[in-house]
Scaffold this motif. Structure first.
Motif, PDB file in Angstrom:
ATOM      1  N   VAL A 184       5.295   5.206  11.161  1.00 23.00           N
ATOM      2  CA  VAL A 184       5.547   4.552   9.879  1.00 23.00           C
ATOM      3  C   VAL A 184       4.426   4.852   8.894  1.00 23.00           C
ATOM      4  CG1 VAL A 184       5.700   2.313   8.733  1.00 23.00           C
ATOM      5  CG2 VAL A 184       6.973   2.712  10.839  1.00 23.00           C
TER       6      VAL A 184
ATOM      7  N   GLU B  61       4.418   8.164   6.004  1.00 20.64           N
ATOM      8  CA  GLU B  61       4.430   7.704   4.622  1.00 20.64           C
ATOM      9  C   GLU B  61       3.212   8.228   3.861  1.00 20.64           C
ATOM     10  OE1 GLU B  61       5.004   3.541   4.091  1.00 20.64           O
ATOM     11  OE2 GLU B  61       6.932   3.495   5.133  1.00 20.64           O
TER      12      GLU B  61
ATOM     13  N   TRP C 252      11.979   5.495  12.868  1.00 23.20           N
ATOM     14  CA  TRP C 252      11.358   4.214  12.509  1.00 23.20           C
ATOM     15  C   TRP C 252      11.242   3.360  13.770  1.00 23.20           C
ATOM     16  CZ3 TRP C 252      13.645  -0.827  10.612  1.00 23.20           C
ATOM     17  CH2 TRP C 252      12.699  -1.575   9.883  1.00 23.20           C
TER      18      TRP C 252
ATOM     19  N   HIS D 165       2.789  -0.347   7.144  1.00 23.67           N
ATOM     20  CA  HIS D 165       3.230   0.076   5.814  1.00 23.67           C
ATOM     21  C   HIS D 165       2.230  -0.332   4.744  1.00 23.67           C
ATOM     22  CE1 HIS D 165       5.358   0.370   2.073  1.00 23.67           C
ATOM     23  NE2 HIS D 165       5.391  -0.933   1.951  1.00 23.67           N
TER      24      HIS D 165
ATOM     25  N   ARG E  88       0.096   2.121   2.217  1.00 27.42           N
ATOM     26  CA  ARG E  88       0.078   2.045   0.756  1.00 27.42           C
ATOM     27  C   ARG E  88      -1.350   1.972   0.225  1.00 27.42           C
ATOM     28  NH1 ARG E  88       3.943   4.449  -0.940  1.00 27.42           N
ATOM     29  NH2 ARG E  88       3.208   3.774  -2.989  1.00 27.42           N
TER      30      ARG E  88
ATOM     31  N   HIS F  40      12.031   1.927   3.939  1.00 27.83           N
ATOM     32  CA  HIS F  40      11.225   2.971   4.576  1.00 27.83           C
ATOM     33  C   HIS F  40      11.810   4.346   4.288  1.00 27.83           C
ATOM     34  CE1 HIS F  40       8.881   5.124   7.557  1.00 27.83           C
ATOM     35  NE2 HIS F  40       9.980   5.460   8.214  1.00 27.83           N
TER      36      HIS F  40
ATOM     37  N   ARG G  84      11.040   5.436   0.767  1.00 26.42           N
ATOM     38  CA  ARG G  84       9.655   5.883   0.581  1.00 26.42           C
ATOM     39  C   ARG G  84       9.458   7.315   1.076  1.00 26.42           C
ATOM     40  NH1 ARG G  84       8.764   0.357   1.958  1.00 26.42           N
ATOM     41  NH2 ARG G  84       8.591   0.833   4.175  1.00 26.42           N
TER      42      ARG G  84
END
Length: 435
Positions: free
Chosen positions: A19, A23, A50, A333, A337, A405, A408
């Motif tokens: 994850v 990302e 995922w 997550h 970020r 998800h 993104r």
């Protein structure tokens, strides 16, 4: 001139395509200036799923081919590089990660061990189940903490179902660990049984039994007691036998030995208890927890300022708190970020750069019982102050997490198209994997 600039480009290497890792690689790959930075993702597998969906792959209620993201394809779309391989060591003096050799199933060495240099390294290798040294677990239990392991379990359970259909045997599956993974897997297996009966595979649902075993006093120990109680009642109504306060002493070839020397017979045993980061992390010369998690600061840096760690393999304790954040997709997550915003600023600065510090917001937690029900707890922020949701609203919330998800990774429009394709497939294709 272009080649000279490229030689000076900062090398950002991300190990682990879960994850958080995928990302970060996707976002930085799209944002980067190729003259100032290069982004490389390293993973031993070839595709991403995922993690909160692995139990559906294991049960066969979701098609692996439709739900996975191939790293090579994603690397092309998001403009980062992908290198296959498993990290096994680190040379901090030379700023290189060490990858183990890649071998064919028959043992042939296809790619020798190699090294990849970095300027900034992000370790996001996730975690796996923790057997706590219980005898027989590695030999006799399946784990579903990776794409390959979930697919292996699904392959085996389909074979056992065929044998049950032809020989009239009852297939009993024992699941150890009643956290979200164990609970959700139990519900998906109930759905598998009912769907298989509808297709004529089992004849009677009684030929398929599920036992869920938890060492603690209740299932879903990280959820509010109200949700634990409601979930257990729903599972038992679905025919799942739930045992709490029972510890597994050993895994056997034909079942599980519990405390009190009680044997639970099982044709298949699944170990979904505990969380432990990969053992090689403890050999890198960086501070780790007893579970091999790398200890990080407010900027998610390890003791080496050029090495960051995020997700399940990282241990971060919020200021004023006594326990680290839990190893959940939500935490991974949010940490991803933070690094997506921080790393470009770090690369642009000629001096050591300190960010504003990672801040975590608890948005609550959700548990989905296949197509039967779902429960969730609301986070404590803004207008929300805890509370419980259930039924359709909780199901939609659980679906939204996955679709967010995908958005993104792929972008809003492509992510929306994938959602549409999944909806169409759910109407047109079998509800379980039959091939």
């Amino acid at each position: 001139m272009g080649e000279a600039q490229q030689d000076k480009a900062a090398r950002v290497v991300i190990v682990g395509g879960g994850v958080a890792g995928l990302e970060i690689a996707s976002a930085l790959g799209k944002l980067r200036d190729p003259h100032t930075a290069s982004v490389t993702l390293v993973d031993a597998d070839s595709a991403h799923v995922w993690k909160p969906m692995l139990h559906t792959i294991a049960a066969g209620t979701r098609d692996l081919a439709q739900q996975q993201t191939t790293y090579l394809a994603q690397a092309t779309d998001a403009r980062f590089a992908y290198q296959p391989g498993a990290m096994e060591g680190l040379d901090r003096a030379r700023k290189e990660i060490i990858l183990s050799a890649i071998c064919a199933p028959d043992g042939r060495e296809m790619v020798p061990a190699r090294r990849i240099g970095y300027d900034k390294l992000v370790i996001a290798v996730g975690s796996g189940a923790n057997d706590f040294g219980t005898p027989g677990v590695l030999e006799h239990c399946y784990m579903i903490d990776s794409r390959r392991k979930a697919d292996d379990f699904n392959r085996e359970i389909r074979l056992r179902m065929v044998r049950g259909m032809t020989e009239g045997e009852t297939l009993q599956v024992a699941i150890v660990g009643a956290g979200a993974t164990g609970v959700e897997l139990a519900a998906e297996l109930v759905q598998l049984s009912e769907s298989a009966e509808a297709y004529g595979a089992l004849g009677r649902a009684a030929k398929f039994r599920i036992v869920l075993i938890e060492a603690g006093p209740r299932i879903l120990p990280s959820f509010p007691e109200e949700i634990s109680r409601a979930t257990q009642q729903r599972l038992e109504h679905l025919g799942v036998r739930v045992l709490v306060g029972r510890r597994v002493q050993a895994a056997l070839a034909n079942g599980l030995l519990l405390d009190g020397d009680e044997v639970i017979p099982a044709g298949l045993s699944v170990w979904a208890a505990g969380v432990k980061a990969p053992s090689f992390l403890a050999q890198l010369g960086l501070p780790v927890t007893r579970g091999n998690q790398l200890i990080v600061n407010d900027d998610l840096q390890t003791a080496d300022p050029d090495i960051y760690a995020v997700g399940d393999c990282a241990s971060y304790t919020l200021p004023g708190q006594s326990t680290p954040l839990p190893p959940t997709a939500q935490v991974a997550h949010q940490q991803a970020r933070y690094l997506i915003e921080l790393l470009p600023k770090v690369l642009a600065s000629r001096q050591p750069y300190a960010g504003k510090g990672f801040a975590y917001r608890d948005f609550g937690a959700l548990v989905s019982l296949a197509n039967y029900d779902a429960y969730g707890s609301l986070g404590k922020f803004g207008l929300f102050n805890g509370g419980m949701i259930k039924g359709r609203l909780a199901m939609l919330s659980h679906i939204w997490l996955y679709r967010s998800h995908q958005a993104r990774l792929y972008g809003f429009w492509r992510g929306g198209l994938l959602w549409l394709v999944d909806l169409m497939n759910s109407r047109l294709r079998p509800t379980i994997r039959l091939d």
